[in-house]
Design a protein around this motif. Sequence first.
Motif, mmCIF file in Angstrom:
data_model
loop_
_atom_site.group_PDB
_atom_site.id
_atom_site.type_symbol
_atom_site.label_atom_id
_atom_site.label_comp_id
_atom_site.label_asym_id
_atom_site.label_seq_id
_atom_site.Cartn_x
_atom_site.Cartn_y
_atom_site.Cartn_z
ATOM 1 N N LEU A 141 6.338 15.127 21.740
ATOM 2 C CA LEU A 141 5.452 16.546 21.443
ATOM 3 C C LEU A 141 4.436 16.670 19.913
ATOM 4 N N PHE A 142 5.678 16.260 19.040
ATOM 5 C CA PHE A 142 4.972 16.110 17.230
ATOM 6 C C PHE A 142 4.961 15.091 17.087
ATOM 7 N N GLU A 143 4.859 13.997 17.541
ATOM 8 C CA GLU A 143 5.078 12.739 17.482
ATOM 9 C C GLU A 143 4.134 12.249 16.251
ATOM 10 N N ASP A 144 4.026 11.605 15.082
ATOM 11 C CA ASP A 144 2.612 11.450 14.037
ATOM 12 C C ASP A 144 2.717 12.220 13.235
ATOM 13 N N TRP A 145 3.718 13.192 12.984
ATOM 14 C CA TRP A 145 3.693 15.044 12.223
ATOM 15 C C TRP A 145 5.300 14.808 12.247
ATOM 16 N N ASP A 146 5.154 15.772 10.537
ATOM 17 C CA ASP A 146 6.327 15.673 9.974
ATOM 18 C C ASP A 146 7.269 16.423 11.074
ATOM 19 N N TRP A 147 7.201 17.870 11.756
ATOM 20 C CA TRP A 147 8.310 18.381 12.014
ATOM 21 C C TRP A 147 8.281 17.210 13.860
ATOM 22 N N HIS A 148 8.274 16.339 14.248
ATOM 23 C CA HIS A 148 8.094 15.546 14.443
ATOM 24 C C HIS A 148 10.255 15.043 14.962
ATOM 25 N N LEU A 149 10.730 14.789 13.190
ATOM 26 C CA LEU A 149 11.081 14.577 12.347
ATOM 27 C C LEU A 149 12.420 16.164 12.085
ATOM 28 N N GLY A 150 11.449 16.718 12.028
ATOM 29 C CA GLY A 150 12.162 18.340 11.943
ATOM 30 C C GLY A 150 12.393 19.254 12.486
ATOM 31 N N ILE A 151 11.963 18.813 13.939
ATOM 32 C CA ILE A 151 12.676 19.566 15.328
ATOM 33 C C ILE A 151 13.806 19.368 15.567
ATOM 34 N N LEU A 152 14.168 17.977 14.776
ATOM 35 C CA LEU A 152 16.203 17.243 15.161
ATOM 36 C C LEU A 152 16.534 18.100 14.339
ATOM 37 N N ARG A 153 16.304 18.719 12.731
ATOM 38 C CA ARG A 153 16.690 18.666 12.444
ATOM 39 C C ARG A 153 17.280 20.116 12.500
ATOM 40 N N ILE A 154 16.102 20.807 13.452
ATOM 41 C CA ILE A 154 16.580 22.761 13.725
ATOM 42 C C ILE A 154 17.836 22.395 14.632
ATOM 43 N N ALA A 155 17.227 21.312 15.663
ATOM 44 C CA ALA A 155 18.710 20.823 16.302
ATOM 45 C C ALA A 155 19.755 20.807 15.573
ATOM 46 N N ALA A 156 20.506 19.585 14.405
ATOM 47 C CA ALA A 156 21.277 19.953 14.209
ATOM 48 C C ALA A 156 21.906 20.840 13.422
ATOM 49 N N GLU A 157 21.155 22.251 13.586
ATOM 50 C CA GLU A 157 21.571 23.157 12.884
ATOM 51 C C GLU A 157 22.058 24.486 13.455
ATOM 52 N N LEU A 158 22.421 23.316 15.217
ATOM 53 C CA LEU A 158 22.744 24.177 16.454
ATOM 54 C C LEU A 158 24.219 23.901 16.321
ATOM 55 N N ILE A 159 24.446 23.061 16.222
ATOM 56 C CA ILE A 159 26.028 22.111 16.434
ATOM 57 C C ILE A 159 26.981 22.276 15.851
ATOM 58 N N ASP A 160 28.012 21.883 16.730
ATOM 59 C CA ASP A 160 29.254 22.614 16.186
ATOM 60 C C ASP A 160 30.127 20.823 17.043
ATOM 61 N N GLU A 161 29.575 20.138 17.836
ATOM 62 C CA GLU A 161 30.260 19.305 18.645
ATOM 63 C C GLU A 161 29.748 17.957 18.282
ATOM 64 N N SER A 192 18.443 8.599 5.714
ATOM 65 C CA SER A 192 19.210 10.161 5.261
ATOM 66 C C SER A 192 20.051 11.054 6.852
ATOM 67 N N PHE A 193 18.966 11.189 7.027
ATOM 68 C CA PHE A 193 19.023 12.755 8.202
ATOM 69 C C PHE A 193 20.156 11.697 8.874
ATOM 70 N N LYS A 194 20.794 11.022 9.057
ATOM 71 C CA LYS A 194 21.635 10.080 9.885
ATOM 72 C C LYS A 194 22.583 9.884 10.018
ATOM 73 N N LEU A 195 22.529 10.020 7.860
ATOM 74 C CA LEU A 195 23.795 9.923 7.109
ATOM 75 C C LEU A 195 24.498 10.935 6.781
ATOM 76 N N ASN A 196 23.899 12.442 6.744
ATOM 77 C CA ASN A 196 24.373 13.772 6.634
ATOM 78 C C ASN A 196 24.965 14.103 7.612
ATOM 79 N N LEU A 197 24.966 13.581 9.181
ATOM 80 C CA LEU A 197 25.731 14.089 10.460
ATOM 81 C C LEU A 197 26.803 13.059 10.917
ATOM 82 N N LEU A 198 26.595 11.820 10.017
ATOM 83 C CA LEU A 198 27.357 11.238 10.041
ATOM 84 C C LEU A 198 29.157 11.662 9.187
#
Length: 560
Positions: free
Chosen positions: A272-292, A317-323
Amino acid sequence: MRIPIREMEQFIEEHILKRGLSYFKSGAISEISEITAGEYEATVFGTNEYTVQLKISNNIVVVHNCDCPYDMGAVCKHIVAVIFHLQQDKLELTNPDFTLPKKKKTKAISQQVNELLKTISHKELMKFVQENSKKDKKFRDYFLASFAHLRQNQSKEFYQKQIHSILQTAAGRNGWIGWSEMIYVVNTTKPFLENAEKYLVNKNFNNVFFISTALLEEITEAFQYGDDSNGDLGYLVESAMELLSKLTQEKLSGTLKQEIFEYCISSFKHNLFEDWDWHLGILRIAAELIDEKHDADIILTCLDTINGQYEQERAQSFKLNLLRKFKDEKEVEKYIDEYISNPSIRTTEIEKAFKSKNFERVIGLSKDGIKCDEKDKPGLVKVWYNWLLKVAQVQKETCKIIEYARFLFIVNFHPEQDYYQILKDNIEDENWHPFLEEIIVEITPNQRWTYSELIRKIYINEEWWDRLFLMLKQNLSMENIQQNEQYLSKDYSSELIELYSERITNYIEKYIGRNHYKTACRYLRRMKKLEGNGQVNELIEVFRKQYPQRKALMDELTRV
């Protein structure tokens, strides 16, 4: 276009300035009011009656709009007339060389509106809104946006339709939202953001979600048919992303939390937001919600699909933080080793090692970084050399300090430390000047601007004024003369005056226009400061005789 009020003549074409001044002096401005702090509205009489709106911050006009049909440039004569008025009356800046015509005092617009609202009946007001909503799409859009929070059963689709209507109204028949129409888009869309902030405070989280996602989708689409040179669409997207981020910090119901998470993952997978910074940014929003761990795996899978070197490095870098948060240490270390060429990951590991005083690892990672990046990423090479220098300084290894500081002094790009002083502090006095001469000989043939500036810095620090003056003569321009003036004026005042005189004469001969004349006169004033009054007067006489037809030049010369 942003217009500094004190220097507006440098930003606006001369014929528009003259016409605006004429309007101002003739009293064409019938009323002007400060609607809110820094925001002004004025009525200007021309062929018809026109409304001018200005927003001023720090004596700079940051927003300007006029409903006249002028479309030959960013600023019309009506806007200029109002700026002249504000320049004298409202902002108390330097008064223009004319007298303001006396005008009949009128009540402020806000006061007139308040008085009318007290007089108009509810029925009349309803009729007015209904009729104007039918015939004026912009009025209708703004009305709906401002009071959408009073409607029942809001949804993302509800907000999306309203935002889409605003954008389509702005696009008009040609399907393109121009620079001037963006003011309408921002002003009409802001109520959605303001209402969303209120919803956030009042814990109405569903509507925050609806508004932010509706904005995100519609404004992203609008980039395809809108002029975002002022960054207005970008501002709306950033605001929507900020709302979503704030939402994730609240205590959400399990249902809404899952809905937001699924929206983020779905919008990413459907590009939906391909080629824009918020394409990856939307996953960062998702990551702020997870506990499992299961949810983390979903995001990790998404990150593996990202293409493009820059995007992949950010995703790694984002993936490393999740790992680090959801996986064991062994898997984290394996991932670091695999992607250590990522500058962000390498930097983080170096910082950790330096903080724990594991200098051997800092040196190893830095040298490996130099080898990895020296061909394609010279900017990063300097970063890794800086870390080597820091370790050498801690360990007090003089030879290495000189080696690394010498390299960094020569590359001379965004310095982290004063490498010149570091070198001087670590090299014996008797070897200092020979050391500098070696550097000068080494970099002189390269003929690059940065190297010339480096040599200039050496001359200034060592007070080698004869060499600095020779260097100036080899790279003559009015800007360079001014740049070196403070160092050379004591010993080379008369020479500088002569150099200025030659360059100004050539400049006036070559360029035409008030802005160029202002530039030339600015340097004439610099000649005066060097005690070149006589030469300046001679030049002015020459210009008056040689270019009498250049009225703007004659005008500027009177101000020298």
